[in-house]
Design an enzyme around this catalytic site. Structure first.
Site, PDB file in Angstrom:
ATOM      1  N   GLU A  63      34.801  -1.064  20.519  1.00 28.81           N
ATOM      2  CA  GLU A  63      33.903  -1.841  19.674  1.00 28.81           C
ATOM      3  C   GLU A  63      34.654  -2.578  18.564  1.00 28.81           C
ATOM      4  O   GLU A  63      34.383  -3.751  18.281  1.00 28.81           O
ATOM      5  CB  GLU A  63      32.849  -0.928  19.039  1.00 28.81           C
ATOM      6  CG  GLU A  63      31.988  -0.181  20.040  1.00 28.81           C
ATOM      7  CD  GLU A  63      32.526   1.202  20.362  1.00 28.81           C
ATOM      8  OE1 GLU A  63      31.712   2.138  20.421  1.00 28.81           O
ATOM      9  OE2 GLU A  63      33.756   1.332  20.549  1.00 28.81           O
ATOM     10  N   CYS A  86      30.451   6.010  18.722  1.00 34.94           N
ATOM     11  CA  CYS A  86      30.625   7.269  18.000  1.00 34.94           C
ATOM     12  C   CYS A  86      30.032   7.169  16.599  1.00 34.94           C
ATOM     13  O   CYS A  86      29.958   6.094  16.004  1.00 34.94           O
ATOM     14  CB  CYS A  86      32.107   7.646  17.940  1.00 34.94           C
ATOM     15  SG  CYS A  86      33.161   6.459  17.085  1.00 34.94           S
ATOM     16  N   ALA A 173      52.926  21.184  56.623  1.00 32.05           N
ATOM     17  CA  ALA A 173      54.374  21.391  56.690  1.00 32.05           C
ATOM     18  C   ALA A 173      54.710  21.953  58.064  1.00 32.05           C
ATOM     19  O   ALA A 173      53.867  22.558  58.733  1.00 32.05           O
ATOM     20  CB  ALA A 173      54.846  22.350  55.593  1.00 32.05           C
ATOM     21  N   THR A 207      54.521  26.642  45.147  1.00 30.43           N
ATOM     22  CA  THR A 207      54.933  25.269  45.430  1.00 30.43           C
ATOM     23  C   THR A 207      56.196  24.910  44.663  1.00 30.43           C
ATOM     24  O   THR A 207      57.107  24.272  45.201  1.00 30.43           O
ATOM     25  CB  THR A 207      53.793  24.297  45.079  1.00 30.43           C
ATOM     26  OG1 THR A 207      52.673  24.558  45.929  1.00 30.43           O
ATOM     27  CG2 THR A 207      54.221  22.845  45.260  1.00 30.43           C
ATOM     28  N   LEU A 215      56.381  16.246  39.998  1.00 31.68           N
ATOM     29  CA  LEU A 215      54.951  15.982  39.804  1.00 31.68           C
ATOM     30  C   LEU A 215      54.692  15.029  38.642  1.00 31.68           C
ATOM     31  O   LEU A 215      53.686  15.136  37.943  1.00 31.68           O
ATOM     32  CB  LEU A 215      54.168  17.293  39.616  1.00 31.68           C
ATOM     33  CG  LEU A 215      54.206  18.251  40.809  1.00 31.68           C
ATOM     34  CD1 LEU A 215      53.369  19.491  40.521  1.00 31.68           C
ATOM     35  CD2 LEU A 215      53.725  17.571  42.083  1.00 31.68           C
ATOM     36  N   PRO A 311      48.642  25.768  50.809  1.00 30.39           N
ATOM     37  CA  PRO A 311      47.371  26.194  51.406  1.00 30.39           C
ATOM     38  C   PRO A 311      46.712  27.384  50.723  1.00 30.39           C
ATOM     39  O   PRO A 311      45.487  27.525  50.774  1.00 30.39           O
ATOM     40  CB  PRO A 311      47.757  26.529  52.844  1.00 30.39           C
ATOM     41  CG  PRO A 311      49.225  26.785  52.819  1.00 30.39           C
ATOM     42  CD  PRO A 311      49.774  25.897  51.753  1.00 30.39           C
TER      43      PRO A 311
END
Length: 386
Positions: A63, A86, A173, A207, A215, A311
């Site tokens: 805004e 807000c 895999a 993992t 990641l 998994p």
């Protein structure tokens, strides 16, 4: 006397202005965490005179940016907002007060702010100042854009997306554990987009120990107006504190990044510099209470979690009914029945116990198929110890 504008034309024009505000808001998809994505369009005499979108927490809201562009033309103008303005002092002053001070005529908002600190008080402040308020135009689209923020505010947990990559026969895999790379470069680039738009990426110690992933976001640029690319928080679920400080997932740990290791109540290990450690209770089966994990992440102001895992954890999240969306990349290959599956789930005794999904998007990403699906209902499965 000028001819009256038909009502359907007025509605069509308003929807067009709100659609533009939503497009502006979407430009902050990879940067506003933990704030919601908000866009604003200011219209005077049928012409857009101001535009703005929230870029990142601590910076000016949509805004205020739109009012700056509009200047004096904002007086008597109509404002189209994707979210209620807000009404409280946070990192920035209340946007409702800025709209009042600018002398706007009306505010049309797509949705009410689900934050209890706002939750209608912004609208009340506008109405008290004599500003007309309308609510609900393209509300479903606005809620979808901020599904993580809405989830955190209304369910006290983040929106959870489970990402999986597999062969056509559903294998993640080879039997040896080798998984790089099942899917192609285009699909992997699309995953980097998912990471950029998520508040955090969560994985398991299994993992990390098996694949040593980073990641992080490497193959995604995003909106040039946003500037510096934001990296998602990295979170490892490691009940026994087995992940070493040398793991690549911690390689960027420091004041400018947020890394968390979620461990069991009694696990002991040396702290990793720059990594916050958070205990979580175990469930009745001795494994992590995943609902408690998500509540903990909501307390950390994380709106959306992208789960990239093997998994075991994938099956646990599915069995617990905690997956909000599944993103599955299928490569045109077959790995055979000895290869690793998508998810370890309890053996089905009845078809009624299956994980029933509704496909919401299906398309090719390079040579791979991307399926986006949402659970139709809780599967009725229970977590197991496998």
């Amino acid at each position: 006397m000028s001819e009256a504008v038909p009502l359907d034309c007025m509605i069509t024009a308003a929807a067009g202005f709100m659609a533009e505000a939503l497009q502006l808001a979407a430009r902050g998809k990879a940067s506003t965490q933990p704030n919601p994505r908000v866009g604003c369009v200011i219209v005077r005499d049928g012409e857009i005179v101001g535009r703005g979108f929230h870029v990142r927490a601590g910076e000016l809201h949509a805004e205020v940016l739109a009012l700056r562009e509009a200047g004096e033309r904002a007086r008597g103008a109509d404002v189209y907002l994707t979210l209620e303005p807000c009404s409280h002092h946070g990192r920035t002053p209340p946007c409702a007060d800025a709209l009042i001070a600018a002398g706007v005529r009306s505010v049309c908002a797509a949705m009410q702010d689900p934050n209890p600190r706002v939750a209608g008080s912004g609208f009340a402040r506008l109405r008290a100042a004599g500003i007309e308020v309308q609510l609900g135009l393209l509300g479903e689209q606005a809620a979808a854009l901020n599904r993580g923020f809405v989830s955190r505010m209304t369910r006290a947990r983040p929106w959870l997306t489970l990402k999986l990559g597999a062969s056509l026969d559903g294998r993640t895999a080879a039997a040896s554990g080798e998984s790089k790379w099942i899917t192609g470069a285009a699909a992997r680039a699309d995953v980097h987009r998912l990471r950029a738009e998520a508040g955090a990426v969560l994985t398991s110690s299994f993992t990390v120990l098996a694949d040593d992933p980073q990641l992080n976001v490497r193959d995604y640029v995003g909106d040039a107006a946003v500037g510096v690319r934001r990296q998602p928080d990295r979170i490892v679920l490691d009940l026994q504190r087995r992940v070493p400080g040398s793991a690549r997932i911690w390689s960027e740990a420091g004041a400018a990044r947020r890394f968390r290791l979620i461990h069991g109540d009694h696990a002991m290990a040396q702290d990793v510099p720059g990594v916050q450690t958070l205990p979580v209770p175990s469930g009745v089966d001795g494994r992590a209470d995943l609902a408690a994990v998500l509540r903990l992440l909501a307390q950390q102001e994380i709106n959306e979690v992208l789960v990239e895992c093997g998994p075991t954890l994938a099956g646990s999240f599915l069995a617990a009914g905690l997956v909000d969306e599944l993103v599955l990349y299928l490569a045109p290959s077959l790995l055979g029945d000895a290869a690793r599956p998508l998810a370890y789930l309890p053996a089905l005794q009845k078809l009624d116990h299956r994980v029933d999904l509704k496909v919401t998007d299906l398309r090719m990403i390079g040579d791979d198929i991307r399926i986006i699906a949402v659970p139709r209902r809780h599967s009725g499965l229970q977590q197991t110890n496998r």
